[in-house]
Design a protein around this motif. Structure first.
Motif, short mmCIF file in Angstrom:
data_model
loop_
_atom_site.label_atom_id
_atom_site.label_comp_id
_atom_site.label_asym_id
_atom_site.label_seq_id
_atom_site.Cartn_x
_atom_site.Cartn_y
_atom_site.Cartn_z
N TYR A 80 0.84 -1.20 0.00
CA TYR A 80 0.00 0.00 0.00
C TYR A 80 0.88 1.26 0.00
O TYR A 80 0.60 2.21 -0.73
N ALA A 81 1.93 1.26 0.82
CA ALA A 81 2.82 2.42 0.87
C ALA A 81 3.44 2.70 -0.49
O ALA A 81 3.58 3.86 -0.90
N VAL A 82 3.82 1.65 -1.19
CA VAL A 82 4.43 1.82 -2.52
C VAL A 82 3.45 2.50 -3.47
O VAL A 82 3.82 3.42 -4.22
N GLN A 83 2.18 2.07 -3.46
CA GLN A 83 1.19 2.68 -4.33
C GLN A 83 0.94 4.13 -3.96
O GLN A 83 0.85 5.01 -4.83
N PHE A 84 0.82 4.40 -2.66
CA PHE A 84 0.58 5.77 -2.19
C PHE A 84 1.72 6.69 -2.61
O PHE A 84 1.50 7.78 -3.14
N LEU A 85 2.95 6.25 -2.36
CA LEU A 85 4.11 7.08 -2.68
C LEU A 85 4.27 7.26 -4.19
O LEU A 85 4.76 8.30 -4.64
N ARG A 86 3.86 6.27 -4.97
CA ARG A 86 3.91 6.44 -6.41
C ARG A 86 2.98 7.56 -6.86
O ARG A 86 3.33 8.39 -7.70
N GLY A 87 1.77 7.61 -6.28
CA GLY A 87 0.85 8.69 -6.61
C GLY A 87 1.37 10.04 -6.16
O GLY A 87 1.27 11.04 -6.89
N LEU A 88 1.95 10.09 -4.96
CA LEU A 88 2.52 11.34 -4.44
C LEU A 88 3.68 11.80 -5.31
O LEU A 88 3.82 12.99 -5.63
N ALA A 89 4.52 10.85 -5.71
CA ALA A 89 5.68 11.19 -6.54
C ALA A 89 5.24 11.73 -7.90
O ALA A 89 5.89 12.61 -8.47
N GLY A 90 4.12 11.21 -8.41
CA GLY A 90 3.63 11.70 -9.70
C GLY A 90 3.28 13.17 -9.64
O GLY A 90 3.63 13.94 -10.56
N SER A 91 2.60 13.59 -8.57
CA SER A 91 2.28 15.02 -8.42
C SER A 91 3.54 15.84 -8.21
O SER A 91 3.66 16.95 -8.73
N ALA A 92 4.48 15.28 -7.45
CA ALA A 92 5.73 16.00 -7.20
C ALA A 92 6.52 16.20 -8.49
O ALA A 92 7.09 17.27 -8.74
N GLU A 93 6.57 15.18 -9.32
CA GLU A 93 7.30 15.28 -10.59
C GLU A 93 6.74 16.37 -11.48
O GLU A 93 7.48 17.13 -12.11
#
Length: 354
Positions: A80-93
């Motif tokens: 779950y953490a991996v999926q959450f951080l992937r979404g957060l990283a997308g906005s950050a990028e």
């Protein structure tokens, strides 16, 4: 003596701002002058402007601080953490911003507060923290935008909530079990006890739990079972030492090797529920026939193992959290985002055995 920006400027015979432009605005200098400045800096052992000082001048750090009370490896191994951080990283990028992962200690509160105070970030994303942790007060004191999936008294005006209705989600799962005839239900989860060991959690009610997510999920099950006449004292709760598959199996073993055995086990995460399935199979018990099992999150492995679970949009939570941090809305009403959940029924749940 350590070389500084002024040292390089004096050596080359230019101003401090010219040396600074050689690093941050190279288009303002001729290639020859920039090469001469960088060569002098290398000869002097000057590594360039201090990143923290530069971010203070620009009033932008270029990073989001992600807070959680777990080991750093948790962010890369928990599905779950991996999926959450992937979404957060997308906005950050998209905003050309980075992520600063801040695993904060439960035991050393002073060090955790210091880490929050020293973090050079534009805002904080609270991934998983207990309500009482003083680092959350330090976050509020920084006066920066905050996005969190948990609600807490004392949240400031810049706080955004991006999450789900945790209690409603588990209430639907509990109602599913009740409709199948289950009344002897056990719940397995982390953070149900102050002691980080696997064993019974002695709780007068879900309100005793210091973590918002675990407290709300337990409350949903309590309400669903209470509507069927099952009191809180009749619900077995087992705390796990960590949110891992082996932890779920160990907790399930505690429940399955004692009489009376529960007819259903609800785990507060899929990774724990998968461990419960492992424990059932080790004992020759059939999920959905001998004992029903419910998880939470709907990680990819859940479908492969036929796990009934609550689906929540992990990556979308991360993405929306990043958006609200990097472009905070002016209207407070727009700082609350409640995403939908759905109960996904699979083979791991079935009628309670008579």
């Amino acid at each position: 003596m350590r070389p500084t920006l002024q040292t390089v400027a004096d050596t080359v015979g230019v101003s401090r701002s010219t040396v600074s432009n050689a690093y941050s605005r190279p288009d303002q200098l001729s290639p020859e002058l920039r090469a001469r400045i960088l060569a002098a800096a290398t000869a002097l052992g000057y590594a360039g402007p201090d990143p923290a000082a530069r971010s203070l001048r620009k009033r932008r750090a270029g990073a989001i601080g992600v807070l959680f009370t777990a080991t750093l490896s948790y962010a890369f191994t928990d599905p779950y953490a991996v999926q959450f951080l992937r979404g957060l990283a997308g906005s950050a990028e998209q905003a050309r911003t980075g992520l600063l992962l801040l695993p904060l200690s439960i035991d050393d509160e002073a060090a955790a507060v210091g880490a929050v105070n020293d973090a050079v970030v534009d805002g904080f994303c609270v991934y998983c923290m207990p309500d009482w942790h003083p680092a959350l007060d330090a976050v509020q004191a920084r006066g920066l935008p905050v996005a969190s999936g948990q609600r807490r008294e004392g949240d400031g005006p810049l706080n955004a909530f991006v999450g789900i209705d945790e209690a409603a989600a588990t209430r639907s799962a509990g109602e599913h079990l009740v409709a199948l005839g289950h009344r002897r239900v056990a719940i397995v989860g982390d953070d149900l006890s102050v002691a980080r060991v696997t064993g019974p959690a002695r709780l007068a009610s879900p309100a005793d739990i210091g973590y918002y997510t675990s407290r709300e999920r337990l409350r949903g099950y309590q309400e669903a079972l209470a509507a069927a006449g099952v009191g809180w004292s009749s619900i077995s709760t087992v705390n796990v030492a960590g949110n891992g598959r082996a932890d779920g199996a160990e907790a399930a073993g505690y429940l399955l090797d004692r009489a009376p055995r529960p007819t259903a086990i609800a785990a507060l995460s899929d990774i724990l529920a998968l461990g419960v399935l492992d424990a059932l199979r080790e004992r020759g018990l059939r999920p959905g026939h001998d004992v029903s099992v419910v998880g939470f999150d709907d990680i990819p492995e859940a479908a492969a193992d036929g796990l009934t679970t609550v689906h929540q949009p992990a990556a979308e939570r991360g993405r929306r959290s990043g958006q609200l941090l990097l472009d905070p809305p002016t209207d407070p009403a727009d700082r609350t985002v409640v995403l939908p959940t759905k109960l996904v029924v699979r083979a791991s749940t079935g009628p309670a055995p008579s």
